[in-house]
Design a protein around this motif. Structure first.
Motif, mmCIF file in Angstrom:
data_model
loop_
_atom_site.group_PDB
_atom_site.id
_atom_site.type_symbol
_atom_site.label_atom_id
_atom_site.label_comp_id
_atom_site.label_asym_id
_atom_site.label_seq_id
_atom_site.Cartn_x
_atom_site.Cartn_y
_atom_site.Cartn_z
ATOM 1 N N HIS A 2 0.839 -1.180 0.000
ATOM 2 C CA HIS A 2 0.000 0.000 0.000
ATOM 3 C C HIS A 2 0.881 1.239 0.000
ATOM 4 O O HIS A 2 1.955 1.246 0.597
ATOM 5 N N ILE A 43 -15.833 -3.956 4.690
ATOM 6 C CA ILE A 43 -15.798 -2.512 4.432
ATOM 7 C C ILE A 43 -15.442 -2.310 2.970
ATOM 8 O O ILE A 43 -14.975 -3.241 2.314
ATOM 9 N N PRO A 44 -15.648 -1.109 2.431
ATOM 10 C CA PRO A 44 -15.380 -0.903 1.003
ATOM 11 C C PRO A 44 -13.953 -1.260 0.634
ATOM 12 O O PRO A 44 -13.041 -1.175 1.457
ATOM 13 N N LYS A 45 -13.759 -1.605 -0.620
ATOM 14 C CA LYS A 45 -12.431 -1.979 -1.130
ATOM 15 C C LYS A 45 -11.499 -0.762 -1.134
ATOM 16 O O LYS A 45 -11.957 0.385 -1.069
ATOM 17 N N SER A 46 -10.240 -1.048 -1.236
ATOM 18 C CA SER A 46 -9.235 0.011 -1.270
ATOM 19 C C SER A 46 -9.423 0.898 -2.503
ATOM 20 O O SER A 46 -9.589 0.404 -3.609
ATOM 21 N N HIS A 47 -9.415 2.202 -2.287
ATOM 22 C CA HIS A 47 -9.578 3.157 -3.376
ATOM 23 C C HIS A 47 -8.236 3.780 -3.741
ATOM 24 O O HIS A 47 -7.483 4.186 -2.865
ATOM 25 N N ILE B 340 -9.818 5.401 5.431
ATOM 26 C CA ILE B 340 -10.307 4.017 5.453
ATOM 27 C C ILE B 340 -10.595 3.534 4.032
ATOM 28 O O ILE B 340 -10.258 2.403 3.674
ATOM 29 N N LEU B 341 -11.176 4.405 3.219
ATOM 30 C CA LEU B 341 -11.420 4.007 1.825
ATOM 31 C C LEU B 341 -10.096 3.783 1.087
ATOM 32 O O LEU B 341 -9.995 2.896 0.236
ATOM 33 N N SER B 342 -9.105 4.571 1.406
ATOM 34 C CA SER B 342 -7.803 4.366 0.769
ATOM 35 C C SER B 342 -7.248 2.988 1.119
ATOM 36 O O SER B 342 -6.654 2.319 0.288
ATOM 37 N N MET B 343 -7.433 2.588 2.363
ATOM 38 C CA MET B 343 -6.830 1.333 2.826
ATOM 39 C C MET B 343 -7.638 0.111 2.391
ATOM 40 O O MET B 343 -7.066 -0.885 1.953
ATOM 41 N N GLY B 344 -8.951 0.156 2.578
ATOM 42 C CA GLY B 344 -9.759 -1.048 2.360
ATOM 43 C C GLY B 344 -9.493 -2.070 3.453
ATOM 44 O O GLY B 344 -8.642 -1.865 4.330
ATOM 45 N N ALA B 345 -10.214 -3.195 3.396
ATOM 46 C CA ALA B 345 -10.096 -4.203 4.461
ATOM 47 C C ALA B 345 -8.689 -4.789 4.526
ATOM 48 O O ALA B 345 -8.083 -4.868 5.591
ATOM 49 N N GLY B 347 -5.983 -3.499 3.419
ATOM 50 C CA GLY B 347 -5.038 -2.454 3.798
ATOM 51 C C GLY B 347 -5.019 -2.224 5.305
ATOM 52 O O GLY B 347 -3.953 -2.066 5.911
#
Lengths: 445, 485, 124
Positions: A2, A43-47, B340-345, B347
């Motif tokens: 990441h 939770i939503p996927k990584s963006h 949190i959206l940048s990471m995702g589950a 991440g």
């Protein structure tokens, strides 16, 4: 991998090997199997940055803020001019990514800025000492009430009902779990009724809470409240709009013991309600009852002036259950924003902003009354907000204005049943004559 | 290196201006035509008079006297000083968010409300709770709201005899301070020889006067509470509730959840775990999550969705009420949601894996020279003791100051209180291996210096803009504001 | 550590000097040395009732606050106000600078306190 986590898989393997381990799982051996989460978080996927920006922009565009609208709504959050330099200074990473200045040798920037902030708050409010900030105006008020109870060893707080309803609600919540009694004194024609205050006050009263300008925009007679309050040995807490202090006498000069307020008007964006910043100042005598961090000047080992967090034995990390408050993290960066605002506006600018607010709000008030659609509600000793009584239902009126991208006033009937269809508008220095005239025109349309 | 920066007031020059307002286009009113003389300000507040350039130079100069995460390593235990993504700053400043008035109609705040609603359910999933409140302004504020909710829960059951809250001796100061602020007597429970809660002593304390237990897990020693399942059962059996202090949540993302451990209420520090900036002391955000039976007591308002639109719900008769103005530190919520959206589950799981690995890696190297009071696998942080070095002539404070000369922010020191000369190190996931290695090298070199030349360590720092401060003088002769001549 | 012979002591590191019905109370050399630079002293009001084992004030250093526990019961007849402006007197001369004077309500309590020898043993 990441983008915010540097170590590669190979580096991780290498580090694990150093520990004599094969698998990450070995690091979590202490966690009972029963409480392990054996599935990915839902939770939503990584963006990616592009996807994230698109998603967030779509959300932001779903708000009024994205439009070019004209704001006549205030009631505790105001559309004032924010000098561009504030944002540029706040984005200096040395300020915004720093921790609380517990290591003063590498935190002189934050410490000195807060020392300057404390000085400015003392100057504005006419009191001796200020803290480094609390969360917002409402929690500042609640903390002040607790402070007064501790200092007087009494437990009753009398609050004028012309204090912001949210602030009174927060005070109620804070009082509910401790031995604190809240009594409310009704207003008389939009101002604190001193006779009712005299009737309510007693030797059990720890403090009287007054807001000025109050929730009807009107400047209160703080001196009269202070005299009544001090006659029974209680403390006067005033909640103030810092900008109004460009023209109005400071609470300290009028006998207040504690001044609190929200710094939002001093260069802080609306941001749908926060973060803003609560400020608190008090007389020297009350210093040891102050909650939160306080910065002081001292010298370093070579005798140079330097700044440090001081009087820390009041605080939770030292005094634990006997601390003056449980506050730890405060709103330092927003306090810095207000200090930058007060710096660029300066001694003359603050007064000029205040006078422009005053002139424009009184112009709008006069023009609205001229339409014949409104009646005056109270007298005219208001600062930047005022109340008019509407002959048409406010919901319809505000809805109509929104169609013209005008955000109308606050409906006082929500909080004061006796003030049905009383419209509470704010006119800041940002509003132009054309915008005010347009408001008036659309109202009568 | 050493240099004093004048106060902005000392740079003030009469007549200088840093602003310009549009010329007043409505009739000019003077305050004395509106207000009685007794309400008028006679003397202007002594704010500085400087140009915009002067102001920018001043605050830029001040910023250079600070140290931030972008400069370098910040291993402050329990503070989770991770990288604050730049994009999150841009997103929090989007006009649609930044120019939204808190009282504007809900139908024109759907974007903000949707963001809050989504963040609520994401944080609930991460913590294993039924619902969150995003209102609390910081960790301690979340604690207060959470403990108030626990009190409201007991009261709603007519259970008024619970007057005590249990707090471990290793807890953050905010825990006992919060319990006291919520009107509880605090009772301390000791740590056992493995660094966890002393279960035998806890058992002794249990009774129908216990409202609850506040716990950080992993605790402030960076150790996972081995007996957490038994502790939760014990507290629940006596009718008490468990409060989870989320200060150390960076260790457990996607690995275990407070809800699954048995906690009833949790707070998260978005400015720690979810990468919103600390801002030199704040603002933070301290959302709380609760199990189903405590949902009615959450602060007002909550954000709800009726299938068509999002709205603020005030119709919550059992709520503890309002705890601050408006709906929380919204701009901090934006940043946390974006992170949190940048990471995702995957991440987030990667965050905790890496944070724990980094901590154990450093522990492995540093325990060779520094005392380690509890020799176990640690989670995202660990606590050394400088006792040996103190005997050799330099205290933990001296070591911390010496680290400044090596260009690092020191770890948290003298906390937790249960460890003498404590040095609490939290390396976080966003630090590369070479940073960890260079910090390890510095700590080992300092250990050498303490042995060979403790006076050198005691005289640190040498390289900072000010030397060590006279903190005694700062309290004995307090100077808390600038005094104008 | 200096432990004067003419005084008696409490487990909480206070000393007591009895003068008829009155007792002067201060903190020991050991206490001031463990606290470090004392920066603040909080005193009770004259006329306040104090009880053995109950706090009557606070002494503070920069990073610590310690409650003062009264070794004996009675009424505060005097508080040493010089300490408010000069708390460091407790560092420089802990045995001259008493903190409060108490009118004793129970002389029997004095027997429960420590002799200089016992106190010296305690702090060894």
């Amino acid at each position: 991998m990441h983008r915010y986590i540097p170590n590669t898989e190979a580096e991780r393997k290498d580090m694990l090997a150093t520990l004599g381990m094969q698998d990450m799982e070995e690091l979590f051996a202490d966690i009972p199997d029963k409480v392990r989460l054996r599935r990915p978080l839902k939770i939503p996927k990584s963006h990616s940055e592009l996807e994230l920006t698109a998603h967030m922009t779509a959300l932001a565009n779903n708000n009024l803020g994205a439009r070019n609208y004209t704001c006549f709504l205030g009631a505790g959050a105001y559309d004032h001019y924010i000098p561009s330099v504030i944002n540029h200074m706040l984005l200096r990473q040395e300020f915004f990514t720093a921790y609380t200045p517990y290591q003063p040798e590498i935190s002189q920037g934050t410490l000195q800025a807060i020392f300057e902030f404390q000085t400015m708050i003392c100057e504005l409010t006419g009191l001796d000492v200020a803290n480094a900030s609390v969360y917002d105006g409402a929690t500042a008020l609640a903390e002040a009430a607790i402070m007064a109870c501790n200092a007087t060893r009494r437990n009753e707080i009398i609050v004028a009902d012309s204090v912001h309803p949210e602030n009174r609600a927060v005070l109620r919540t804070y009082s509910d779990t401790r031995d604190m009694v809240i009594k409310t004194v009704p207003h008389k024609r939009g101002q604190l009724d001193i006779e009712l205050l005299q009737a309510a006050i007693s030797m059990n009263t720890a403090a009287v809470v007054v807001q000025s300008p109050n929730f009807f925009g009107i400047a209160e007679d703080i001196r009269a409240a202070a005299d009544t309050t001090h006659a029974v040995g209680a403390l006067l807490i005033t909640s103030v709009d810092p900008l109004s202090l460009g023209v109005l006498k400071s609470p300290g000069e009028q006998g207040a013991d504690i001044a609190v307020g929200d710094g939002q008007a001093l260069g802080v964006p609306l941001s749908y309600g926060g973060p803003y910043v609560g400020f608190m100042s008090a007389t020297q005598k009350l210093l040891r009852h102050m909650p939160g961090r306080i910065v002081g000047a001292t010298t370093d080992i070579e005798g140079n002036r330097a700044f440090v967090l001081t009087m820390q034995t009041r605080e939770q990390h030292i005094r634990r259950e006997k601390a003056t408050s449980n506050i730890c993290t405060n709103n330092a960066l927003i306090a810095l924003a207000t200090a930058i605002y007060m710096t660029v506006m300066g001694k003359v600018g603050l007064k000029e902003v205040a006078e422009q607010c005053l002139s424009k709000s009184h112009y709008a008030y006069g023009e609205l009354l001229k339409t014949g659609h409104f009646e005056p509600a109270f007298d005219h000793t208001f600062f930047k907000e005022f109340v008019v009584k509407s002959k048409v239902p406010l919901q319809d009126l505000n809805r109509k204005l929104l169609r013209h991208n005008i955000l109308g006033g606050y409906d006082l009937g929500q909080d004061y049943p006796e003030l049905k269809n009383h419209w509470f508008l704010a006119v800041t220095e940002k509003r132009t004559k054309a915008e005010i005239d347009n408001l008036v025109a659309k109202v009568v349309e | 290196m050493r240099k004093v920066t004048n106060l902005i007031f000392e740079k003030s020059v009469i007549g200088r201006k840093g602003y310009q307002l549009p010329e007043l286009d409505t009739p000019a009113l003077s305050a004395n035509t509106i207000f009685p003389a007794k309400l008028l300000r006679e003397q202007a507040a002594e704010l500085p008079e400087v140009s915009e350039v002067d102001a920018v130079r001043h605050f830029t100069e001040l910023s250079k006297r600070n140290y931030g995460v972008d400069q370098g390593f910040y291993p402050l235990g329990s503070c989770t000083m991770k990288y604050n993504p730049k994009i999150d700053e841009d997103l929090a400043r989007l006009k649609g968010f930044a120019d939204s008035h808190p009282y504007q109609p809900e139908e024109l705040s759907q974007g903000s409300l949707e963001l809050m609603y989504r963040l609520d359910s994401i944080l609930a999933e991460i913590t294993g709770m039924a619902r969150m409140s995003l209102v609390p302004a910081a960790g301690a504020h979340g604690e207060l709201a959470g403990v108030m909710a626990i009190k409201a829960y007991h009261r709603s059951r007519g259970d008024h005899k619970r007057r005590k809250f249990i707090v471990p001796d290793s807890a953050h100061g905010t825990n006992p301070a919060t319990a006291a602020a919520a009107g509880y007597e605090t009772v301390e429970v000791k740590s056992d020889e493995r660094g966890g809660v002393d279960v035998a002593e806890l058992k002794q304390l249990m009774g129908d006067d216990i409202a609850g237990l506040m716990l950080t897990n992993p605790n402030t020693l960076g150790l996972f509470e081995l007996n957490i399942v038994d502790i939760a059962a014990m507290v629940h059996d006596c009718g008490g509730l468990l409060y989870y202090d989320g200060a150390n949540a960076n260790a457990i993302l996607g690995i275990t959840r407070p809800g699954d451990m048995g906690f009833d209420v949790v707070h998260l520090n978005l400015h720690k775990t979810f990468a919103t900036p600390h801002g030199g002391g704040g603002p933070g955000a301290g959302p709380i999550g609760v199990k189903e039976r405590l949902v009615p007591f959450l602060p007002c308002p909550t954000v709800e969705f009726d299938g068509e639109k999002y709205f603020l719900d005030y119709a919550r008769p059992q709520s503890i009420g309002r705890i601050k103005n408006f709906y929380g530190h919204f701009a901090a919520l934006i940043r946390a949601y974006a992170y949190i959206l940048s990471m995702g589950a995957a991440g987030l799981r990667h965050v905790s894996d890496t944070a724990v690995l980094n901590a154990n890696y450093m522990l492995h190297h540093l325990k060779t020279r520094y005392d380690l009071p509890y020799d176990r696998i640690c989670m995202h942080e660990f606590v050394l003791s400088g006792t040996k070095q103190k005997q050799q002539g330099a205290s933990t404070l001296d070591i911390a100051k010496r680290l400044l000369d090596y260009g690092f922010h020191p770890p948290t020191v003298y906390f937790p209180l249960t460890v003498k000369e404590a040095i609490m190190i939290e390396p976080v996931e966003s630090e590369p291996k070479e940073t960890l290695d260079s910090f390890i090298d510095a700590m080992l070199k300092i250990a050498d210096e303490v042995e060979s030349n403790p006076a050198l360590v005691r005289s640190a720092p040498q390289t900072t803009v000010v030397g060590r401060l006279d903190e005694v003088k700062a309290v004995r002769q307090p100077v808390l504001r600038h005094v104008f001549k | 550590m200096n432990v004067p012979q003419q005084l008696i002591y409490s487990h909480a590191h206070e000393w007591v000097k009895v003068d008829g019905d009155r007792a002067y109370i201060g903190i020991t050399d050991y206490a001031q040395s463990s606290l470090g630079d004392i920066v603040f002293v909080e005193l009770p009001a004259e006329g306040d009732k104090v009880a053995a084992g109950v706090t009557f004030g606070v002494v503070e250093s920069v990073k610590a606050a310690s409650d003062l526990y009264c070794p004996i019961s009675g009424t505060v007849v005097a508080a040493n106000h010089a300490l408010l402006d000069n708390p460091e007197l407790l560092n420089t001369d802990p045995y001259t600078n008493w903190i409060i004077a108490v009118a004793l309500s129970d002389h029997g309590e004095l027997a429960t306190l420590l002799t200089p020898e016992q106190y010296a043993e305690l702090i060894k």
